[in-house]
Design a protein around this motif. Structure first.
Motif, PDB file in Angstrom:
ATOM      1  N   VAL A   1      16.750  41.160  17.915  1.00 28.68           N
ATOM      2  CA  VAL A   1      16.926  42.228  16.914  1.00 28.68           C
ATOM      3  C   VAL A   1      15.824  43.283  17.029  1.00 28.68           C
ATOM      4  O   VAL A   1      16.091  44.472  17.149  1.00 28.68           O
ATOM      5  N   THR A   2      14.553  42.823  17.059  1.00 20.47           N
ATOM      6  CA  THR A   2      13.431  43.788  17.029  1.00 20.47           C
ATOM      7  C   THR A   2      12.964  44.196  18.412  1.00 20.47           C
ATOM      8  O   THR A   2      12.261  45.193  18.563  1.00 20.47           O
ATOM      9  N   GLY A   3      13.298  43.380  19.449  1.00 21.54           N
ATOM     10  CA  GLY A   3      12.807  43.683  20.799  1.00 21.54           C
ATOM     11  C   GLY A   3      11.368  43.246  21.010  1.00 21.54           C
ATOM     12  O   GLY A   3      10.770  43.505  22.059  1.00 21.54           O
ATOM     13  N   GLU A   4      10.793  42.538  20.031  1.00 16.82           N
ATOM     14  CA  GLU A   4       9.394  42.115  20.129  1.00 16.82           C
ATOM     15  C   GLU A   4       9.293  40.850  20.988  1.00 16.82           C
ATOM     16  O   GLU A   4      10.127  39.950  20.887  1.00 16.82           O
ATOM     17  N   ALA A   5       8.252  40.798  21.865  1.00 17.40           N
ATOM     18  CA  ALA A   5       8.021  39.603  22.679  1.00 17.40           C
ATOM     19  C   ALA A   5       7.293  38.561  21.835  1.00 17.40           C
ATOM     20  O   ALA A   5       6.308  38.873  21.168  1.00 17.40           O
ATOM     21  N   LEU A   6       7.791  37.318  21.870  1.00 20.60           N
ATOM     22  CA  LEU A   6       7.326  36.277  20.944  1.00 20.60           C
ATOM     23  C   LEU A   6       6.444  35.230  21.632  1.00 20.60           C
ATOM     24  O   LEU A   6       6.565  34.995  22.838  1.00 20.60           O
ATOM     25  N   PRO A   7       5.573  34.546  20.855  1.00 19.77           N
ATOM     26  CA  PRO A   7       4.686  33.516  21.400  1.00 19.77           C
ATOM     27  C   PRO A   7       5.395  32.162  21.538  1.00 19.77           C
ATOM     28  O   PRO A   7       6.561  32.019  21.144  1.00 19.77           O
ATOM     29  N   PRO A   8       4.694  31.125  22.057  1.00 18.31           N
ATOM     30  CA  PRO A   8       5.289  29.788  22.165  1.00 18.31           C
ATOM     31  C   PRO A   8       5.793  29.292  20.817  1.00 18.31           C
ATOM     32  O   PRO A   8       5.252  29.639  19.767  1.00 18.31           O
ATOM     33  N   GLY A   9       6.866  28.494  20.862  1.00 15.81           N
ATOM     34  CA  GLY A   9       7.417  27.912  19.637  1.00 15.81           C
ATOM     35  C   GLY A   9       8.421  28.805  18.931  1.00 15.81           C
ATOM     36  O   GLY A   9       9.128  28.359  18.031  1.00 15.81           O
ATOM     37  N   GLN A  10       8.511  30.079  19.338  1.00 15.98           N
ATOM     38  CA  GLN A  10       9.445  31.015  18.692  1.00 15.98           C
ATOM     39  C   GLN A  10      10.688  31.177  19.568  1.00 15.98           C
ATOM     40  O   GLN A  10      10.598  31.213  20.794  1.00 15.98           O
ATOM     41  N   ARG A  11      11.836  31.333  18.901  1.00 20.91           N
ATOM     42  CA  ARG A  11      13.090  31.444  19.646  1.00 20.91           C
ATOM     43  C   ARG A  11      13.493  32.900  19.857  1.00 20.91           C
ATOM     44  O   ARG A  11      13.403  33.699  18.922  1.00 20.91           O
ATOM     45  N   GLY A  12      13.964  33.183  21.040  1.00 21.61           N
ATOM     46  CA  GLY A  12      14.443  34.536  21.337  1.00 21.61           C
ATOM     47  C   GLY A  12      15.156  34.530  22.683  1.00 21.61           C
ATOM     48  O   GLY A  12      15.328  33.477  23.306  1.00 21.61           O
ATOM     49  N   GLU A  13      15.576  35.722  23.130  1.00 20.09           N
ATOM     50  CA  GLU A  13      16.262  35.807  24.430  1.00 20.09           C
ATOM     51  C   GLU A  13      15.247  35.661  25.554  1.00 20.09           C
ATOM     52  O   GLU A  13      14.182  36.274  25.540  1.00 20.09           O
ATOM     53  N   LEU A  14      15.595  34.842  26.538  1.00 23.20           N
ATOM     54  CA  LEU A  14      14.732  34.646  27.701  1.00 23.20           C
ATOM     55  C   LEU A  14      14.897  35.804  28.678  1.00 23.20           C
ATOM     56  O   LEU A  14      16.012  36.111  29.099  1.00 23.20           O
ATOM     57  N   TRP A  15      13.765  36.455  29.012  1.00 22.54           N
ATOM     58  CA  TRP A  15      13.731  37.473  30.068  1.00 22.54           C
ATOM     59  C   TRP A  15      12.921  36.900  31.223  1.00 22.54           C
ATOM     60  O   TRP A  15      11.908  36.231  31.000  1.00 22.54           O
ATOM     61  N   LEU A  16      13.350  37.177  32.436  1.00 21.71           N
ATOM     62  CA  LEU A  16      12.680  36.627  33.619  1.00 21.71           C
ATOM     63  C   LEU A  16      12.334  37.727  34.618  1.00 21.71           C
ATOM     64  O   LEU A  16      13.078  38.701  34.763  1.00 21.71           O
ATOM     65  N   ARG A  17      11.196  37.525  35.309  1.00 17.44           N
ATOM     66  CA  ARG A  17      10.817  38.485  36.359  1.00 17.44           C
ATOM     67  C   ARG A  17      10.146  37.716  37.499  1.00 17.44           C
ATOM     68  O   ARG A  17       9.395  36.776  37.254  1.00 17.44           O
ATOM     69  N   GLY A  18      10.436  38.117  38.723  1.00 20.00           N
ATOM     70  CA  GLY A  18       9.822  37.439  39.859  1.00 20.00           C
ATOM     71  C   GLY A  18      10.640  37.642  41.123  1.00 20.00           C
ATOM     72  O   GLY A  18      11.681  38.304  41.108  1.00 20.00           O
TER      73      GLY A  18
END
Length: 559
Positions: free
Chosen positions: A390-407
Motif C-alpha cells: 500500500v505505502t511502498g515502504e521497505a520493511l524490516p525483519p518480521g514484517q510482511r510485504g511483497e518480496l522484491w528481488l535483485r541480483g
C-alpha cells in the motif's frame, strides 16, 4: 568510496542480512565468484569448464552416464553426450543459415534429444524456447507470436501445432535429425566458435508472469551461469567426503524452468540424470530402486503421494537422501508427516520464479531442513526488499510485504511485452515477485500469500484471466470468474463461478468440457458453481476474495 562500502557492510545485521540504511536484505551465504561479465562465455562453455575442473567428476568426460531415459533404458555417457552436442552444433551450423540471437522453438516430450538441443543451440548463440508439448494450438500460436522463432524442433506428433516458420520444423524422430548427431568430420572447437556475450539471451521460457496471460521470460547466459555457479561453489563448501555419486530423478518437465536449470546444473557437476517419458508414480519408485536415485526435485503433491501411498513399501528406496520441493508452498504438517515416514530423507524447500531463473532462496543442510515451513535463506549474490504493497515502504525483519528481488539471476525482461516488463522490473533492477513474504530474525524467508491471482495447480501456474476470457466466449455464459479452490493433492484447482444467460441450462460438465477442449490438461476447470451475478468492485474488478471465501464456506445462498 571504499570507506562508504565498509560502513555499509558494518551496518548489515549478520543474523538477518538486513541493512537499516538501505532497508535491503543481503544474502547470508558465502559470496560466489562469477566470471567477468565482459568475458564472452555461453552457458554450455561454462558448464563444460566446471565439469572438467570438478574433482568428483574427474571421470565424467568418459564413461560415467550423464543421462538415462528410464522408459526405454537408453543412456548417454558424458563422452557420448559431448560428442553428440558437437556433431549437432556442427550440423545446425552447416544446414541452416541461422544467426546468433535467432530463436529456436522446441516442442517435444522428454527425450535424450532435448538436452542435446539445448546445449548445441545455446553454444551457437541461438536462443532456445521450449514449450509444453501438451499445449493447445492457440497456446502454441501465442507463444510463437511472442518469441518469433525462425526454426522449430518437434516430433511427428507435436509438429502440426507449430505454424510455418522461416527455416521450417525439424522432426526429432526423423532419420535426418538422427544423422545430425553422428557426423564424423566435426571440428572439436565447434562449441567455442561463436562469440557469445553473457548478456545475450540464452532461453525464452514461458510463464504466466506475475499477472495475466502467458509471457516469454528472457533469461541470459549470465542468469544461468550465476545460478549454476552458486550451486557449484556451495557444493564444494558443504561437500561430504563419503557422499555417493549424485543420481537425480527428474519429475519436473525439461521445458519448465525447474527442469531446465536442474539439467544444466547436473551436467556442470558431473551427475547422472534419470528421467521418464511420462511421469508415473510407481515407475518413479521402480527407477529409484533400479538406478539408486539419491535426490529428486519435486512439487508438494508428490511429497503428499510419498506419504499416502503404500506402494513405497514395495521398493527399496534406501539410496534416496534428499527431496528438493519447489513450484508451490509445502505445508508444515506435510513436511512433518514425510519426516515421520522417511526419517533418513532430507526434505528441503526452495523458492524461485521463472523470472529469477528458478532460484532465489533455498534451504541447505539438515539443520536448515529441520525448520519446517521456510523456503530457506536468500541465495548467494542476491538482495531482497519486503515492500508494503500500500505505502511502498521497505520493511524490516518480521514484517510482511511483497518480496522484491535483485541480483544476477533476475531475467532480462518479457519478450515482446515492454509494458509487462516495466510493471515487473523497476529502473533499479528490482523484480516485484507478487508474493507476500517476511524474513525472520535469522534471515529465513517465509511465504505467506500471493498478491498475484495465479492458481497453483501442482507445480503449474494457471492464470484465471485466460480461463475467464474463454468462458466469456461461450454463447450461453453471461459472466464468469475463476478462482483457486483448495485441493489436498494438487494444492489448488481452478474453479469457475458461472452466470448463465437467461433461458440457458448449461451444465457443469458442459462448462468443464468446453474449456478442456481448448487448454492444456493442467489448466482444466475442475469445479463449477452457478451464481446470479459475479461480485465486483465499483471499478468492475472481480472481488475474487469474496468468491474464495464463499467457495470454502460452501453456502451458495450468500451471494
Amino acid at each position: 568510496m571504499a570507506e562508504a562500502a565498509a560502513n555499509h557492510h558494518r551496518s548489515i545485521d549478520p543474523k538477518t542480512g538486513f541493512c537499516p540504511q538501505t532497508r535491503t536484505f543481503h544474502s547470508l551465504r558465502p559470496h560466489v565468484p562469477l566470471p567477468p561479465p565482459s568475458l564472452s562465455l555461453s552457458l554450455p562453455q561454462y558448464a563444460l569448464s566446471l565439469l572438467r575442473t570438478s574433482s568428483s567428476s574427474a571421470d565424467s568426460d568418459g564413461d560415467t552416464d550423464f543421462i538415462i531415459d528410464a522408459t526405454i533404458g537408453h543412456r548417454l555417457s558424458y563422452s557420448q553426450f559431448i560428442a553428440q552436442i558437437r556433431s549437432l552444433a556442427h550440423s545446425v551450423r552447416k544446414n541452416y543459415s541461422l544467426s546468433q540471437n535467432d530463436v529456436a522453438f522446441i516442442l517435444s516430450p522428454p527425450s535424450l534429444h532435448v538436452p542435446l538441443l539445448y546445449f548445441a543451440l545455446m553454444s551457437l548463440g541461438i536462443v532456445v524456447s521450449p514449450a509444453n508439448p501438451l499445449g493447445s494450438e492457440s497456446e502454441i500460436a501465442h507463444q510463437v507470436q511472442l518469441s518469433k522463432p525462425v526454426i522449430a524442433f518437434a516430433t511427428s506428433k507435436t509438429s502440426s501445432k507449430i505454424p510455418s516458420l522461416k527455416f521450417g520444423t525439424v522432426l526429432l524422430d526423423s532419420s535426418e535429425f538422427l544423422s545430425f548427431l553422428t557426423q564424423s568430420d566435426v571440428d572439436n572447437d565447434v562449441l567455442n566458435r561463436a562469440q557469445v556475450s553473457q548478456h545475450d539471451a540464452a532461453a525464452i521460457l514461458y510463464s504466466s508472469g506475475t499477472t495475466g496471460r502467458v509471457k516469454g521470460v528472457i533469461l541470459s547466459h549470465l542468469n544461468l551461469i550465476a545460478l549454476i555457479a552458486g550451486y557449484y561453489h556451495l557444493r564444494q563448501l558443504y561437500r561430504e567426503e563419503e557422499a555417493p555419486h549424485p543420481v537425480p530423478f527428474f519429475t519436473v518437465p525439461l521445458f519448465h524452468v525447474f527442469g531446465f536449470f536442474m539439467l544444466a546444473r547436473a551436467f556442470a557437476m558431473g551427475e547422472t540424470v534419470v528421467f521418464t517419458k511420462r511421469f508415473e508414480f510407481e515407475g518413479m519408485l521402480r527407477a529409484i530402486e533400479k538406478y539408486k536415485i539419491t535426490y529428486m526435485p519435486v512439487s508438494p503433491p508428490l511429497v503428499l503421494a510419498f506419504i499416502k501411498s503404500d506402494l513405497t513399501n514395495k521398493y527399496d528406496l534406501s539410496s534416496l537422501l534428499l527431496l528438493g520441493s519447489g513450484g508451490a508452498p509445502l505445508g508444515k504438517e506435510v513436511a512433518e508427516r514425510f519426516k515421520e515416514k522417511f526419517p533418513t530423507v532430507e526434505l528441503v524447500q526452495g523458492y524461485g520464479l521463472t523470472e529469477t531463473t528458478g532460484g532465489a532462496t533455498r534451504v541447505i543442510g539438515p539443520e536448515e531442513a529441520a525448520r519446517y515451513g521456510t523456503v530457506g535463506r536468500l541465495s548467494e549474490n542476491m538482495e531482497a526488499k519486503i515492500v508494503d504493497p500500500v505505502t511502498g515502504e521497505a520493511l524490516p525483519p518480521g514484517q510482511r510485504g511483497e518480496l522484491w528481488l535483485r541480483g544476477p539471476i533476475v531475467m532480462k525482461g518479457y519478450v515482446g511485452d515492454e509494458k509487462a516488463t516495466a510493471e515487473t522490473l523497476d529502473s533499479e533492477g528490482w523484480l516485484k515477485t507478487g508474493d507476500i513474504c517476511y524474513f525472520d530474525s535469522e534471515g529465513f524467508v517465509y511465504i505467506v500469500d500471493r498478491l498475484k491471482e495465479l492458481i497453483k495447480y501442482k507445480a503449474y501456474q494457471v492464470p484465471p484471466a485466460e480461463l475467464e476470457h474463454l468462458l466469456h466466449s461461450h454463447p450461453e455464459i453471461a459472466d464468469a470468474a475463476v478462482i483457486p479452490y483448495p485441493d489436498e493433492e494438487a494444492g489448488q484447482i481452478p474453479m469457475a463461478y458461472v452466470v448463465r444467460n437467461p433461458g440457458s441450462s448449461i451444465t457443469e460438465a458442459q462448462v468443464m468440457d468446453f474449456i478442456a477442449r481448448q487448454v492444456a490438461p493442467y489448466k482444466k476447470i475442475r469445479r463449477v458453481a452457478f451464481i446470479n451475478s459475479i461480485p465486483k468492485s465499483p471499478a468492475g474488478k472481480i472481488l475474487r476474495r469474496e468468491l474464495v471465501n464463499h467457495s470454502v464456506s460452501g453456502g451458495l445462498s450468500k451471494l
